[in-house]
Design an enzyme around this catalytic site. Structure first.
Site, short mmCIF file in Angstrom:
data_model
loop_
_atom_site.label_atom_id
_atom_site.label_comp_id
_atom_site.label_asym_id
_atom_site.label_seq_id
_atom_site.Cartn_x
_atom_site.Cartn_y
_atom_site.Cartn_z
N PRO A 145 3.91 10.37 5.88
CA PRO A 145 4.15 11.38 4.84
C PRO A 145 4.28 12.75 5.50
CG PRO A 145 1.83 10.77 4.88
CD PRO A 145 2.52 9.87 5.86
N ASP A 194 3.04 15.74 10.11
CA ASP A 194 2.51 14.50 9.54
C ASP A 194 1.30 14.86 8.69
OD1 ASP A 194 1.32 12.05 8.99
OD2 ASP A 194 1.78 11.20 10.95
N HIS A 195 1.41 14.68 7.38
CA HIS A 195 0.34 15.12 6.47
C HIS A 195 -0.94 14.29 6.61
CE1 HIS A 195 -0.99 17.81 3.51
NE2 HIS A 195 0.10 17.88 2.78
N ARG A 196 -0.87 13.16 7.31
CA ARG A 196 -2.08 12.38 7.55
C ARG A 196 -3.01 13.11 8.52
NH1 ARG A 196 0.59 6.88 9.55
NH2 ARG A 196 1.68 8.47 10.77
#
Length: 366
Positions: free
Chosen positions: A161, A338-340
């Site tokens: 994400p 990367d939103h993680r």
């Protein structure tokens, strides 16, 4: 239809529900075939399908997927009749069910099947003729490099994400610094310093101060790996595809050393002399399309990096400084994260510091 009944322990039912396993497909090892938790855990999704040669021939010619079909043969082996039950064409079914299958087929059936095959072949030839009879289209197989790029980009795009932040940077001071460094760097290294070189040095300095931007996710997805070094990947575009050579331990290099390293890797990438190890181990990637006049873009993350910086063209435009309109060389740069691993605030702080360093780059030399 009579409802199928089976016996299963509560733990087995709970695990089956969590894993999405149909208990109808699980063989129980308990009394009277009762299904236990271990039966569900050991359920084999990729169990080998046993098919008779004739059944496989029918399935291949009629484009029938054999997955999920319960065979009537020994140990569930799929037989000819099991596949024929799924064939809707009576002429084809008659052809494959006749007793003289391995002899000469009846003339009427033979003609019908042959006509159907000829029609399919003619249709394929017509499609090919349309594709190749004109110069409007050309179909070529993908190269191995293109296949690898397609697979990796798909894995990155669909697997992580991401979010993007775009910032506009005043390049006045950076251009001035480059102009002053062109001659001394040329004398020392024989190489011409570029904006990418200076941006790369600024990135290396900032990455050491923002550990999440220079991190990666472990293979099991449960741990964050912080890198106390910077292996900077510089995207290089070729006609055959995109290659990202990696400058290892860029944090230990001076500006002159970084210029030489980037130029050397780029030259060997273009001449296809890059070693496999020199394309691996990156912690961050920079992609610069500014020299092609691209106004702004957002690159896809080069996994397993947590982010990638996209650098666009520098364009002169009017901006307001001290309540006055002046013309300045402005550049757009975008960070894909990367939103993680990276939140919006973390990315914004990194970009704020990077922008400040680019707009006051003389501190790079200190």
């Amino acid at each position: 239809m009579e409802e199928l009944k089976f016996r299963a322990t509560p733990a087995a039912r709970a695990l089956a529900k969590r894993l999405g396993v149909s208990l109808l497909n699980v063989e129980g090892t308990g009394p009277k075939g009762r299904i236990h938790k271990n039966d569900v855990a050991g359920f084999n999704y990729v169990k080998k399908i046993h098919v008779s040669p004739l059944a496989r021939r029918v399935a291949e010619e009629q484009h029938i997927d054999l997955n999920g079909i319960s065979g009537s043969g020994h140990n569930g082996k799929i037989m000819k009749d099991d596949v024929l039950a799924l064939v809707s064409d009576p002429q084809v079914k008659a052809f494959f069910t006749r007793d003289e299958l391995y002899g000469t087929p009846p003339a009427g059936i033979k003609v019908a099947v042959a006509a159907k095959a000829a029609t399919n072949a003619q249709a394929s030839q017509q499609v090919a003729a349309v594709s190749n009879s004109t110069d409007e289209t050309e179909m070529v197989p993908m190269s191995m490099m293109r296949k690898v790029i397609a697979r990796r980009m798909s894995e990155s795009y669909f697997g992580a994400p991401t979010f993007m932040q775009t910032w506009e940077v005043d390049m006045t001071e950076m251009n001035a610094l480059r102009a002053k460094l062109i001659e001394p760097i040329m004398e020392k290294t024989g190489k011409k310093i570029t904006v990418t070189d200076l941006l790369s040095l600024a990135l290396v300095r900032m990455l050491l101060k923002h550990k999440y931007i220079n991190s990666s996710l472990s293979e099991d997805g449960n741990q964050i790996i912080f890198h106390n070094y910077v292996n900077l990947a510089v995207a290089v575009g070729l006609e055959e595809g995109l290659i990202v050579p990696v400058v290892k331990h860029a944090e230990k290099m001076s500006l002159s050393e970084l210029v030489v390293a980037i130029k050397d890797l780029t030259a060997r990438t273009v001449s296809k002399k890059l070693l496999p190890d020199e394309q691996m181990g990156s912690t961050f990637t920079i992609s610069n399309l500014g020299m092609y006049g691209v106004s702004h873009f957002s690159a896809i993350i080069n996994q397993p990096n947590a982010a990638i910086l996209s650098v666009a063209a520098t364009v002169k435009k009017p901006v307001v400084i001290n309540n006055e309109i002046v013309i300045r060389p402005m550049m757009n740069m975008s960070l894909t994260s990367d939103h993680r691993l990276i939140d919006g605030l973390v990315a914004a702080k990194f970009m704020t510091d990077l922008k400040a360093l680019i707009e006051n780059p003389f501190s790079l030399l200190i």
